[in-house]
Write an enzyme that holds these catalytic residues in place. Sequence first.
Site, PDB file in Angstrom:
ATOM      1  N   GLN A   1       0.833  -1.201   0.000  1.00 50.53           N
ATOM      2  CA  GLN A   1       0.000   0.000   0.000  1.00 50.53           C
ATOM      3  C   GLN A   1       0.867   1.250   0.000  1.00 50.53           C
ATOM      4  O   GLN A   1       1.675   1.441   0.904  1.00 50.53           O
ATOM      5  CB  GLN A   1      -0.910  -0.001   1.226  1.00 50.53           C
ATOM      6  CG  GLN A   1      -1.791   1.230   1.362  1.00 50.53           C
ATOM      7  CD  GLN A   1      -2.517   1.258   2.704  1.00 50.53           C
ATOM      8  OE1 GLN A   1      -1.937   0.956   3.738  1.00 50.53           O
ATOM      9  NE2 GLN A   1      -3.783   1.615   2.688  1.00 50.53           N
TER      10      GLN A   1
ATOM     11  N   SER B   1       1.026   6.633   2.906  1.00 46.14           N
ATOM     12  CA  SER B   1       1.758   7.638   3.676  1.00 46.14           C
ATOM     13  C   SER B   1       2.986   8.140   2.925  1.00 46.14           C
ATOM     14  O   SER B   1       3.608   7.415   2.145  1.00 46.14           O
ATOM     15  CB  SER B   1       2.202   7.057   5.014  1.00 46.14           C
ATOM     16  OG  SER B   1       1.092   6.731   5.821  1.00 46.14           O
TER      17      SER B   1
ATOM     18  N   GLU C   1     -10.246  -1.321   5.999  1.00 44.88           N
ATOM     19  CA  GLU C   1      -9.036  -1.642   6.761  1.00 44.88           C
ATOM     20  C   GLU C   1      -9.296  -1.506   8.255  1.00 44.88           C
ATOM     21  O   GLU C   1      -8.934  -2.370   9.056  1.00 44.88           O
ATOM     22  CB  GLU C   1      -7.896  -0.711   6.344  1.00 44.88           C
ATOM     23  CG  GLU C   1      -6.622  -0.907   7.128  1.00 44.88           C
ATOM     24  CD  GLU C   1      -5.556   0.120   6.788  1.00 44.88           C
ATOM     25  OE1 GLU C   1      -4.464   0.037   7.382  1.00 44.88           O
ATOM     26  OE2 GLU C   1      -5.799   1.007   5.953  1.00 44.88           O
TER      27      GLU C   1
ATOM     28  N   ASN D   1      -5.479   7.403  15.944  1.00 47.54           N
ATOM     29  CA  ASN D   1      -6.679   7.365  16.780  1.00 47.54           C
ATOM     30  C   ASN D   1      -7.207   8.750  17.102  1.00 47.54           C
ATOM     31  O   ASN D   1      -8.398   8.925  17.376  1.00 47.54           O
ATOM     32  CB  ASN D   1      -6.390   6.582  18.064  1.00 47.54           C
ATOM     33  CG  ASN D   1      -6.306   5.087  17.798  1.00 47.54           C
ATOM     34  OD1 ASN D   1      -6.292   4.653  16.649  1.00 47.54           O
ATOM     35  ND2 ASN D   1      -6.254   4.299  18.852  1.00 47.54           N
TER      36      ASN D   1
END
Length: 400
Positions: free
Chosen positions: A128, A131, A246, A386
């Site tokens: 992936q 980032s 995800e 989070n």
Amino acid sequence: MDLALSSADLAFRDEVRAFLGEALTPELRAAGRAQTSAFIEPHHSLPWQRILHAKGWVAPSWPREYGGAGFTEMQRYIFASECARAGAPGLAPMGLRMVGPCLMRYGTPEQKAHYLPRILSGEDYWCQGYSEPGAGSDLASLQLRAEADGDVYVLNGSKIWTTHAHFANLMFLLVRTKFDGKPQGGITFLLLDMTTPGLTVKPIITLAGEHEVNQVFFDNVRAPMSGRLGEENAGWTVAKYLLEVERGGGSAAGLQVSLKRLRAMASAEPSDAGTPLLDDPAFRGKLAAEEIAVTAIEMTEHRVMSALAAGNNPGPASSMLKTQGTEAMQRIDELAIEVAGRYAAVHQPEARAAGSNTPAIGPDHSLIAMARYLNNRAGSIYGGSNEIQRDIMARLVLGL
């Protein structure tokens, strides 16, 4: 979701248990026990994937029309729970759980026909590219440039924290195709061959001493436009769907196994003078608190599973699950370090080689406990930190 198992559910559970009992070799079970993060090296995961593929169970949540198992919501829950309890090694999630569902929703018929069977068989191994050094939780600020040149995009820039890029033959990634206007409106989703000239993978070694993540550099990489998933500048929609899938991954069964392992470790007689840590009321209270938290996570997980089963986006429930699951995982890891004590040091080869009078908390378990602790510190960051998840919940649940 009704958690009471019907006679059909019980029969399916018994079928899964029987299959796992026969199919999981000692080598595969050992690989599962030694797994320290969500990812396991492909020489362990791919043999298990091929066994599940031959059985027709490699993609429990995929519909049958795409080669999936077509399990019901309860069957998926049972299957995940039994795999976790049996110690099965994890499968690489990038293809089966992430880009696969995106292909089913946004892919062309040609893309689906080409990629989906190869994801199921394990012929393709994905990584992936999200980032970047300057774009982590604020993913919309990504700057990997993609300039059109005929029927290709020319890519320049880099991606970071790219898990298993050194194993992957394919990458799904986000690129910037427009630099004015709203940042989310200039992002495109691409599928890319990792052997394309101009692409370089460099390792990043983690605190646990493992090579799991990488930085990937793009120097005039020519990516065919036929690899675009969705429309140009509409990749943010695809990316959001993938992140919801995800974040919505099953976690409760794995956490239950971790709690069971932790209780066994804490129940063992320590090799030094003293009593088992489980005899300590303060420790028992911390363990009980985590058992309650994992029960709450199961409830959130069922909400996510229900949404996915109905063909809907799980929305803020996936953010709840991601936050609850990763933070509980970290707290359980901390308790495991507390139990392991001196054996939890990052580098104690002499102690590990010498063995332990306490198998449950001895060298093998403590080595894995520390590696899991270090790896899972990133759990509350990757997939959207989070803090970002709490912003999402504040907006979409509380209306703030």
